[in-house]
Design a protein around this motif. Structure first.
Motif, PDB file in Angstrom:
ATOM      1  N   GLU A 107     -79.458  39.577  63.503  1.00 31.61           N
ATOM      2  CA  GLU A 107     -80.584  40.348  64.026  1.00 31.61           C
ATOM      3  C   GLU A 107     -81.306  41.086  62.903  1.00 31.61           C
ATOM      4  O   GLU A 107     -82.526  41.145  62.854  1.00 31.61           O
ATOM      5  N   SER A 108     -80.495  41.637  61.999  1.00 33.27           N
ATOM      6  CA  SER A 108     -81.043  42.424  60.915  1.00 33.27           C
ATOM      7  C   SER A 108     -81.870  41.561  59.958  1.00 33.27           C
ATOM      8  O   SER A 108     -82.976  41.936  59.563  1.00 33.27           O
ATOM      9  N   ILE A 109     -81.350  40.398  59.620  1.00 33.21           N
ATOM     10  CA  ILE A 109     -82.050  39.568  58.639  1.00 33.21           C
ATOM     11  C   ILE A 109     -83.276  38.886  59.259  1.00 33.21           C
ATOM     12  O   ILE A 109     -84.254  38.596  58.573  1.00 33.21           O
ATOM     13  N   ASP A 110     -83.251  38.678  60.570  1.00 35.44           N
ATOM     14  CA  ASP A 110     -84.361  37.988  61.232  1.00 35.44           C
ATOM     15  C   ASP A 110     -85.461  38.979  61.626  1.00 35.44           C
ATOM     16  O   ASP A 110     -86.641  38.732  61.432  1.00 35.44           O
ATOM     17  N   ASN A 111     -85.066  40.127  62.177  1.00 36.80           N
ATOM     18  CA  ASN A 111     -86.032  41.106  62.690  1.00 36.80           C
ATOM     19  C   ASN A 111     -86.372  42.195  61.678  1.00 36.80           C
ATOM     20  O   ASN A 111     -87.444  42.785  61.733  1.00 36.80           O
ATOM     21  N   GLY A 112     -85.415  42.505  60.778  1.00 37.48           N
ATOM     22  CA  GLY A 112     -85.637  43.565  59.807  1.00 37.48           C
ATOM     23  C   GLY A 112     -84.959  44.870  60.158  1.00 37.48           C
ATOM     24  O   GLY A 112     -84.928  45.799  59.365  1.00 37.48           O
ATOM     25  N   LYS A 113     -84.380  44.938  61.380  1.00 31.59           N
ATOM     26  CA  LYS A 113     -83.806  46.221  61.803  1.00 31.59           C
ATOM     27  C   LYS A 113     -82.482  46.510  61.105  1.00 31.59           C
ATOM     28  O   LYS A 113     -81.840  45.603  60.561  1.00 31.59           O
ATOM     29  N   SER A 114     -82.082  47.768  61.132  1.00 36.53           N
ATOM     30  CA  SER A 114     -80.841  48.185  60.497  1.00 36.53           C
ATOM     31  C   SER A 114     -79.639  47.526  61.176  1.00 36.53           C
ATOM     32  O   SER A 114     -79.500  47.591  62.399  1.00 36.53           O
ATOM     33  N   MET A 115     -78.777  46.930  60.358  1.00 34.58           N
ATOM     34  CA  MET A 115     -77.578  46.300  60.911  1.00 34.58           C
ATOM     35  C   MET A 115     -76.661  47.353  61.525  1.00 34.58           C
ATOM     36  O   MET A 115     -76.022  47.118  62.552  1.00 34.58           O
ATOM     37  N   VAL A 116     -76.605  48.522  60.898  1.00 35.83           N
ATOM     38  CA  VAL A 116     -75.751  49.600  61.420  1.00 35.83           C
ATOM     39  C   VAL A 116     -76.200  49.967  62.843  1.00 35.83           C
ATOM     40  O   VAL A 116     -75.389  50.099  63.762  1.00 35.83           O
ATOM     41  N   ILE A 117     -77.511  50.081  63.029  1.00 33.63           N
ATOM     42  CA  ILE A 117     -78.034  50.453  64.358  1.00 33.63           C
ATOM     43  C   ILE A 117     -77.856  49.290  65.339  1.00 33.63           C
ATOM     44  O   ILE A 117     -77.490  49.501  66.496  1.00 33.63           O
ATOM     45  N   ALA A 118     -78.080  48.061  64.873  1.00 31.19           N
ATOM     46  CA  ALA A 118     -77.888  46.905  65.760  1.00 31.19           C
ATOM     47  C   ALA A 118     -76.454  46.837  66.276  1.00 31.19           C
ATOM     48  O   ALA A 118     -76.194  46.455  67.417  1.00 31.19           O
ATOM     49  N   LYS A 119     -75.501  47.246  65.411  1.00 31.34           N
ATOM     50  CA  LYS A 119     -74.081  47.245  65.821  1.00 31.34           C
ATOM     51  C   LYS A 119     -73.796  48.335  66.851  1.00 31.34           C
ATOM     52  O   LYS A 119     -72.917  48.196  67.691  1.00 31.34           O
ATOM     53  N   LEU A 120     -74.559  49.437  66.756  1.00 31.68           N
ATOM     54  CA  LEU A 120     -74.343  50.553  67.680  1.00 31.68           C
ATOM     55  C   LEU A 120     -75.117  50.393  68.982  1.00 31.68           C
ATOM     56  O   LEU A 120     -74.696  50.889  70.022  1.00 31.68           O
ATOM     57  N   ALA A 121     -76.271  49.737  68.918  1.00 34.07           N
ATOM     58  CA  ALA A 121     -77.147  49.707  70.095  1.00 34.07           C
ATOM     59  C   ALA A 121     -77.384  48.275  70.600  1.00 34.07           C
ATOM     60  O   ALA A 121     -76.872  47.906  71.664  1.00 34.07           O
ATOM     61  N   ASP A 122     -78.113  47.474  69.849  1.00 34.20           N
ATOM     62  CA  ASP A 122     -78.559  46.174  70.368  1.00 34.20           C
ATOM     63  C   ASP A 122     -77.398  45.323  70.881  1.00 34.20           C
ATOM     64  O   ASP A 122     -77.450  44.786  71.997  1.00 34.20           O
ATOM     65  N   VAL A 123     -76.362  45.165  70.044  1.00 32.67           N
ATOM     66  CA  VAL A 123     -75.300  44.217  70.407  1.00 32.67           C
ATOM     67  C   VAL A 123     -74.424  44.759  71.550  1.00 32.67           C
ATOM     68  O   VAL A 123     -74.200  44.046  72.542  1.00 32.67           O
ATOM     69  N   PRO A 124     -73.957  46.014  71.485  1.00 32.87           N
ATOM     70  CA  PRO A 124     -73.163  46.515  72.624  1.00 32.87           C
ATOM     71  C   PRO A 124     -73.943  46.556  73.938  1.00 32.87           C
ATOM     72  O   PRO A 124     -73.386  46.255  74.996  1.00 32.87           O
ATOM     73  N   LEU A 125     -75.239  46.899  73.874  1.00 30.18           N
ATOM     74  CA  LEU A 125     -76.034  46.900  75.110  1.00 30.18           C
ATOM     75  C   LEU A 125     -76.164  45.483  75.666  1.00 30.18           C
ATOM     76  O   LEU A 125     -76.153  45.272  76.883  1.00 30.18           O
ATOM     77  N   ALA A 126     -76.293  44.498  74.757  1.00 23.63           N
ATOM     78  CA  ALA A 126     -76.398  43.105  75.201  1.00 23.63           C
ATOM     79  C   ALA A 126     -75.093  42.672  75.878  1.00 23.63           C
ATOM     80  O   ALA A 126     -75.108  42.051  76.946  1.00 23.63           O
ATOM     81  N   ALA A 127     -73.960  43.023  75.283  1.00 25.05           N
ATOM     82  CA  ALA A 127     -72.661  42.683  75.895  1.00 25.05           C
ATOM     83  C   ALA A 127     -72.540  43.368  77.254  1.00 25.05           C
ATOM     84  O   ALA A 127     -72.102  42.769  78.245  1.00 25.05           O
ATOM     85  N   ASP A 128     -72.957  44.625  77.298  1.00 22.27           N
ATOM     86  CA  ASP A 128     -72.763  45.424  78.517  1.00 22.27           C
ATOM     87  C   ASP A 128     -73.563  44.892  79.701  1.00 22.27           C
ATOM     88  O   ASP A 128     -73.080  44.906  80.833  1.00 22.27           O
ATOM     89  N   ILE A 129     -74.781  44.415  79.454  1.00 22.80           N
ATOM     90  CA  ILE A 129     -75.584  43.955  80.604  1.00 22.80           C
ATOM     91  C   ILE A 129     -74.936  42.717  81.234  1.00 22.80           C
ATOM     92  O   ILE A 129     -74.972  42.550  82.456  1.00 22.80           O
ATOM     93  N   PHE A 130     -74.301  41.861  80.433  1.00 22.37           N
ATOM     94  CA  PHE A 130     -73.611  40.705  81.028  1.00 22.37           C
ATOM     95  C   PHE A 130     -72.439  41.198  81.889  1.00 22.37           C
ATOM     96  O   PHE A 130     -72.216  40.698  82.986  1.00 22.37           O
ATOM     97  N   GLN A 131     -71.717  42.213  81.409  1.00 23.19           N
ATOM     98  CA  GLN A 131     -70.541  42.641  82.169  1.00 23.19           C
ATOM     99  C   GLN A 131     -70.956  43.454  83.395  1.00 23.19           C
ATOM    100  O   GLN A 131     -70.354  43.330  84.459  1.00 23.19           O
ATOM    101  N   TYR A 132     -72.025  44.244  83.265  1.00 27.70           N
ATOM    102  CA  TYR A 132     -72.547  44.959  84.433  1.00 27.70           C
ATOM    103  C   TYR A 132     -73.019  43.947  85.488  1.00 27.70           C
ATOM    104  O   TYR A 132     -72.701  44.065  86.673  1.00 27.70           O
ATOM    105  N   MET A 133     -73.755  42.935  85.065  1.00 30.91           N
ATOM    106  CA  MET A 133     -74.300  41.951  86.010  1.00 30.91           C
ATOM    107  C   MET A 133     -73.202  41.043  86.577  1.00 30.91           C
ATOM    108  O   MET A 133     -73.319  40.562  87.705  1.00 30.91           O
TER     109      MET A 133
END
Ligand code: NAP
Ligand code: MG
Length: 501
Positions: A107-133
């Motif tokens: 995500e970081s290399i493709d979009n430019g966003k911080s990998m640290v933040i992607a690990k804290l927000a983007d990826v866990p939120l993505a995992a969570d929506i599958f488990q919530y749904m």
């Protein structure tokens, strides 16, 4: 301010992923474009080409839609029990969590966003929506409805509703949260039993392709999720008007949202839209100002301002205007720019050269219209598409930088005197996605929250997202909601069954 542009190290797993051919997932197989064409994917921190991806077009979309149609009409997705579907969807969440580092790096290399933040927000939120749904699969229920029919005296009826999957869904997503947008779209559609063709953004196709591999590993059957890479004007447009698609779910600009509605009007497909925003963030003089200053800076600068809900119009009560705006400007000046893979970077580049040009165009326009940059105000010399975090003051309500969505790290700050004035200014927008309120007075907070025309209102916080909480827009910010129970409506038809007893 200059960006730190030392070459960041790519892990062996991601290097291997990037080196492999980037094909599309159609009917359970990884296929190149029928035309044989590919396009380049760049790292926005350096402008370097990092991958070549299949350029899917009308024929490829058609193959993907036919696969999804077959998977919906014949099976196996619809034939599985809700519990069987739930287990597979839950596993997708587990696999996303397992590969957090790798996905955050892609995500970081493709979009430019911080990998640290992607690990804290983007990826866990993505995992969570599958488990919530996954939990919803077994809880999508109809109702029995007591009838009072009076024109058939003596006859009794038993009536009930059946929520049914809408069918084949075309999903089109933007580049700002590539993995998370894919997850927000796929998870509810899968939970309701739909089959899907997902068209990812040309700027950021990579994490969705890795997700496609994880979907297969989790046990999603062939044809249930198809992932097409390509351009909006070709692949996206073909998906939005394909006659075998029952519903289009779109996230992106309001401008393209209107094109989607026109394309879908041909055969009256169902449409849901998550569109742009120009969200007001209101600071009252009785707020905890330290918290509000930090909150206001995060509200706009999170994800480099490339966030549909960004708090891009800051309204500050007159008595505390100077103190707050100087505080936000000081935060802006302190932000460390650099490539997302560098853990020391606090803000990465704009996603592309085009987006960089758009944002710097607004910076110039703001100055031309008479606004003053208290922080930032300029592009950063390349390589990489960096822009200084910017705080504009001396603005008027007719300026372009106040009215239009910039989708970059640019906030306008305006003083206000009373509540009627700030409610009028805050609601003076085509958009209505989100709003922020900072105050210690709970009565004022709730009164204001009720008056703001926005799908999300955050009080003494901002950009708080949760899989259980519906998110979406008023006015030209969209139709329908993402997440929560509310999103299920996007993917269900209600059938009323009436039995004469
Ligand atoms: P965009 O240009 O609207 O693109 C969004 C998606 O639509 C991309 O996949 C794009 O493909 C595709 N597309 C473009 N033209 C199309 C067409 N004629 N028919 C079908 N599909 C088409 O938006 P963007 O620049 O990627 O994203 C930024 C915008 O999205 C901002 O306005 C932001 O506010 C909004 N956004 C909203 C939300 C929300 O939840 N409300 C979330 C994120 C972003 P290509 O890019 O591959 O050409
Ligand atoms: Mg585009």
């Amino acid at each position: 301010m200059t960006a730190v542009l030392k070459e960041p190290l790519i892990s062996p797993a991601v290097a291997q992923f990037l080196a492999a051919p980037k094909r599309m997932l159609i009917n359970g197989k990884w296929l190149g474009a029928t035309s044989g064409k590919t396009f380049d994917v760049k790292d926005p921190a350096t402008g370097r080409i990092i991958a070549q991806v299949a350029e899917g077009d009308r024929e490829d979309v058609d193959a993907a839609v036919r696969a999804a149609r077959q998977a919906f009409d014949v099976g196996p997705w619809q034939k599985m029990t809700p519990s069987e579907r739930s287990k597979i969807i839950w596993r997708i969440g587990d696999l996303i969590s397992k590969y957090t580092d790798e996905l955050a790096e892609i995500e970081s290399i493709d979009n430019g966003k911080s990998m640290v933040i992607a690990k804290l927000a983007d990826v866990p939120l993505a995992a969570d929506i599958f488990q919530y749904m996954a939990g919803w699969c077994t809880k999508i229920e109809g109702k029995t409805i007591p009838l009072s029919v009076h024109y058939t005296p003596g006859t009794q009826y038993h009536a009930y509703t059946r929520p049914e999957a809408i069918g084949v869904v075309g999903q089109i997503i933007p580049w700002n949260f590539p993995l998370l947008m894919a997850a927000w779209k796929l998870a509810p559609a899968l939970a309701t039993g739909c089959t899907i063709v997902l068209k990812v953004a040309e700027e950021t196709p990579l994490s969705a392709l890795r997700l496609g591999e994880l979907l297969q590993e989790a046990g999603i059957p062939a044809g249930v999720v198809n992932i097409v890479t390509g351009f909006g004007e070709t692949a996206g447009a073909a998906l939005a008007k394909h006659p075998m698609v029952n519903k289009v779910a779109f996230t992106g600009s309001t401008e393209v949202g209107k094109l989607i509605v026109k394309a879908a009007a041909e055969d009256l497909k169902h449409v849901s839209l998550e569109l742009g925003g120009k969200s007001p963030n209101i600071i009252l003089k009785d707020a905890d100002l330290d918290v509000a200053i930090g909150g206001a800076a995060n509200a706009i600068f999170y994800n480099h301002g490339q966030s549909c809900s960004a708090g891009s119009r800051l309204y500050i009560q007159k008595d505390v205007f100077d103190q707050v705006v100087e505080g936000v400007a000081a935060r802006a000046k302190a932000i460390k720019l650099g490539p997302g893979l560098d853990p020391a970077s606090e803000m990465g580049p704009m996603v592309s050269e085009l987006q960089h040009r758009r944002v710097t165009g607004y910076l110039e326009e703001g100055r031309r219209e008479g606004a003053r940059a208290l922080a930032g105000g300029k592009a950063v010399k390349g390589p990489g598409y960096f822009v200084e975090p910017t705080v504009f003051v001396d603005t008027t309500r007719t300026m372009k930088i106040v009215k239009e969505e910039i989708f970059g790290p640019v906030v306008t700050a305006t003083p206000f005197t009373d509540y009627d004035e700030v409610v009028r200014d805050a609601n003076d927008s085509l958009y209505g996605l989100a709003a922020g309120i900072w105050t210690r007075d709970i009565s004022k907070a709730h009164t204001l929250a009720a008056k703001l025309q926005a799908g999300s209102v955050w009080i003494n916080c901002y950009n708080i997202f949760d899989s259980a909480l519906p998110f979406g827009g008023y006015k030209q910010s969209g139709w329908g909601r993402e997440m929560g129970e509310a999103v299920l409506e996007n993917y269900l038809n209600t059938k009323a069954v009436t039995v004469s007893l």
